[in-house]
Design an enzyme around this catalytic site. Structure first.
Site, PDB file in Angstrom:
ATOM      1  NE  ARG A 102     -21.130 -41.833 102.070  1.00 29.17           N
ATOM      2  CZ  ARG A 102     -21.721 -42.832 101.409  1.00 29.17           C
ATOM      3  NH1 ARG A 102     -23.025 -42.968 101.462  1.00 29.17           N
ATOM      4  NH2 ARG A 102     -21.012 -43.651 100.662  1.00 29.17           N
ATOM      5  CD  GLU A 141     -25.779 -38.875 103.617  1.00 24.96           C
ATOM      6  OE1 GLU A 141     -25.823 -39.862 104.384  1.00 24.96           O
ATOM      7  OE2 GLU A 141     -25.601 -38.969 102.393  1.00 24.96           O
ATOM      8  NE  ARG A 146     -31.264 -47.436 106.225  1.00 24.98           N
ATOM      9  CZ  ARG A 146     -31.988 -48.028 105.289  1.00 24.98           C
ATOM     10  NH1 ARG A 146     -32.405 -49.255 105.478  1.00 24.98           N
ATOM     11  NH2 ARG A 146     -32.261 -47.412 104.175  1.00 24.98           N
ATOM     12  CG  HIS A 147     -28.330 -43.027 107.685  1.00 25.30           C
ATOM     13  ND1 HIS A 147     -29.638 -43.428 107.726  1.00 25.30           N
ATOM     14  CD2 HIS A 147     -27.953 -43.034 106.380  1.00 25.30           C
ATOM     15  CE1 HIS A 147     -30.052 -43.675 106.476  1.00 25.30           C
ATOM     16  NE2 HIS A 147     -29.046 -43.447 105.643  1.00 25.30           N
ATOM     17  CD  GLU A 205     -28.287 -49.354 100.294  1.00 27.77           C
ATOM     18  OE1 GLU A 205     -29.305 -48.670 100.083  1.00 27.77           O
ATOM     19  OE2 GLU A 205     -27.133 -48.896 100.194  1.00 27.77           O
ATOM     20  CB  SER A 219     -24.906 -49.441  97.111  1.00 31.28           C
ATOM     21  OG  SER A 219     -25.788 -48.906  96.199  1.00 31.28           O
ATOM     22  NE  ARG A 253     -26.736 -48.637 106.658  1.00 30.46           N
ATOM     23  CZ  ARG A 253     -27.346 -47.973 105.723  1.00 30.46           C
ATOM     24  NH1 ARG A 253     -27.848 -48.610 104.676  1.00 30.46           N
ATOM     25  NH2 ARG A 253     -27.489 -46.660 105.810  1.00 30.46           N
TER      26      ARG A 253
END
Ligand code: ATP
Ligand code: AMO
Length: 462
Positions: A234, A236, A242-243, A385, A388, A436
């Site tokens: 990712r 991002e 948490r990323h 989370e 998903s 996670r």
């Protein structure tokens, strides 16, 4: 001669001769006639002593042994001796080894960046000046090899392995086939998440942001039930606790007979099996981590709590959050919801179902009873989370319509849509972030601690 595992030794081995290969965790010279070595194999430690009272040990040998750097790997030959009192600094605490021979196998160059003792202290231990310094996360990650040698990290990565193992075992027992989808892609694979572009001969390729399209195509290809454990990329610039920019995705996809609840129930059964497996078979590792990262024991209920998105929003509104900011539940409100659920239902694990259509990717099936909602769910641990998932659209025309509505050009995903044109059964699935789950089960507070060599926007090494 056969090597002995430290962990197997106790008073019943009194007077036995042993050959041991281990690291010197610390050493202490006493006078110049005796040296005590704290020897370590992975998570076990034992005391060894070299003294000139032994015929085979000279003064020079004691001096040489005392000068070996901490973390050096040595082989010792000696005799097991019952210790007169409990050796508090060692995990094998009722015997020690009286060494007669010692060889250096691998030395350590230069100074260690920090001692394992400092790196192993409780995160809550007050820092006392002059006594020890806290080892910061960045220092640990810069020197990850040494950091990974702590008992805590040895246990964390045993538990990471266990989660993957339990995931795989549960799905194997439920008729799933493990697949391996390509990570090099011609186009983006996950709407919403940003994509890494890499050079590919004369053109470009993209790193897969999830196995989403591939796992659905496997369903179109009649695989019925599939899962994958693999890297997810990712791009991002999310510098949060948490990323990661690369994480391990635990993904699954399955056909639906009648209702998407079949997928939700399977996922729920799987999580409970994982939690139970960890608790029952890895109690020792959980306890070791708990010494450094104190946490309330992770709790779940036999009957899992499921809230609809609307019920979750109502809980937050009741608690004083303004409804206007709750079109989406941000990280802060997610955590708040976790605290509310814990107080009201006494669980660290719950599901939110029926997310609004506008919050979900184009491939998500709308709720037939209310087209503003979807047959989709997120799973949570300690208010964050971890999964998903959803039922997917399997009708090609409807899929194209939903893509256009979300600003995705169906032409750019022709191969994927063609899969549905050739007939694809109703199906659904979910994606989990392994790091996670590990971080939240153990309450490590930062996802980087749950990744062997974490990758984030600021870190590509080691
Ligand atoms: P998640 O699984 O955390 O939802 P995601 O890939 O779905 O990850 P988003 O839904 O875009 O990501 O973000 C989820 C939350 O993470 C946001 O509500 C926000 O609080 C937090 N977040 C994301 N990116 C950043 C950032 N760059 N800085 C701070 N917080 C961020
Ligand atoms: P999503 O994008 O929500 O869904 O990702 C699924 C799960 O992956 C984890 N996760 C992350 N972990 C670490 N670092 C990140 N940057 C990161 N982003 C996500 C979270 C999240 O719940 N295709 C869908 C899944 C599906 O519908 O099957 C997807 O990728 O635990």
């Amino acid at each position: 001669r056969k090597r002995t595992d430290i962990a197997t030794l106790s008073a019943k081995n009194d007077s036995e001769h042993v050959l041991i290969r281990a690291r010197i965790q610390t050493s202490r010279l006493q006078g110049n006639r005796m040296v005590f070595l704290n020897l370590r194999q992975r998570t076990d430690t034992i005391q060894a002593m070299l003294a000139v009272t032994d015929k085979q040990v000279s003064k020079q040998m004691v001096k040489w042994a005392a000068g070996l750097s901490d973390e050096s790997i040595v082989i010792i030959f000696g005799i097991v001796v019952k210790s007169p009192e409990q050796i508090k600094s060692c995990s094998v605490d009722d015997v020690e080894i009286h060494v007669s021979e010692l060889w250096l196998v691998a030395g350590v160059e230069g100074r260690l960046p920090f001692s394992l003792e400092d790196a192993s202290r409780s995160e809550n231990a007050p820092e006392v000046e002059g006594q020890f310094s806290r080892v910061l996360l960045d220092t640990r990650l810069n020197n990850r090899i040494i950091d990974l040698r702590t008992q805590t990290n040895q246990a964390i990565f045993k538990l990471q392995h266990a989660i993957g193992d339990l995931f795989r075992e549960y799905l194997n027992n439920n008729g799933f086939t493990e697949i391996h989808s390509p990570k090099l892609q011609g186009a983006a694979t996950e709407s919403g998440a940003s994509v890494f572009k890499v050079g590919y001969f004369k053109g470009n390729a993209f790193l897969a942001q999830s196995p989403q399209l591939a796992k659905q195509m496997a369903i179109a290809a009649d695989f019925e039930r599939v899962y994958e454990i693999g890297p997810v990329f990712r791009a991002e610039d999310s510098n949060t606790h948490r990323h990661l920019t690369e994480f391990i995705g635990l993904d699954l996809e399955m056909t639906i007979e009648e209702h998407y609840h079949e997928v939700k129930e399977l996922l729920d059964g799987m999580f409970k099996t994982i939690f139970k497996g960890l608790k029952e078979s890895y109690a020792k590792e959980i306890a070791v981590v708990g010494k450094q990262f104190e946490a309330e024991e992770f709790k779940w209920r036999e009957e899992t709590l499921t809230l609809t998105f609307k019920e979750a929003v109502d809980l937050l509104v009741e608690d004083g959050v303004e409804r206007e900011v709750l079109d989406d539940i941000n990280t802060e409100n997610e955590k708040r919801l976790g605290r509310l659920v814990k107080a009201k239902y006494d669980t660290d694990y719950f599901i939110i179902d029926k997310f609004p259509l506008e919050l979900r990717p184009f491939y998500t099936m709308p709720d037939p009873n209310d087209p503003t909602l979807t047959n989709s769910y997120d799973f949570f641990m300690r208010g964050e989370e971890i999964l998903s998932g959803a039922q997917r659209i399997h009708d090609p025309e409807f899929l194209c319509q939903q893509m256009r509505a979300k600003g995705v050009d169906p032409e750019s995903m022709k191969g994927y849509i063609d899969g549905f044109r050739m007939g694809c059964p109703p199906h659904g699935g979910g994606g989990i972030g392994l790091e996670r789950v590990l971080m939240l089960f153990l309450k490590l507070n930062n996802i980087r601690r749950a990744s062997l060599f974490p990758r984030d926007p600021k870190r590509l090494e080691p």
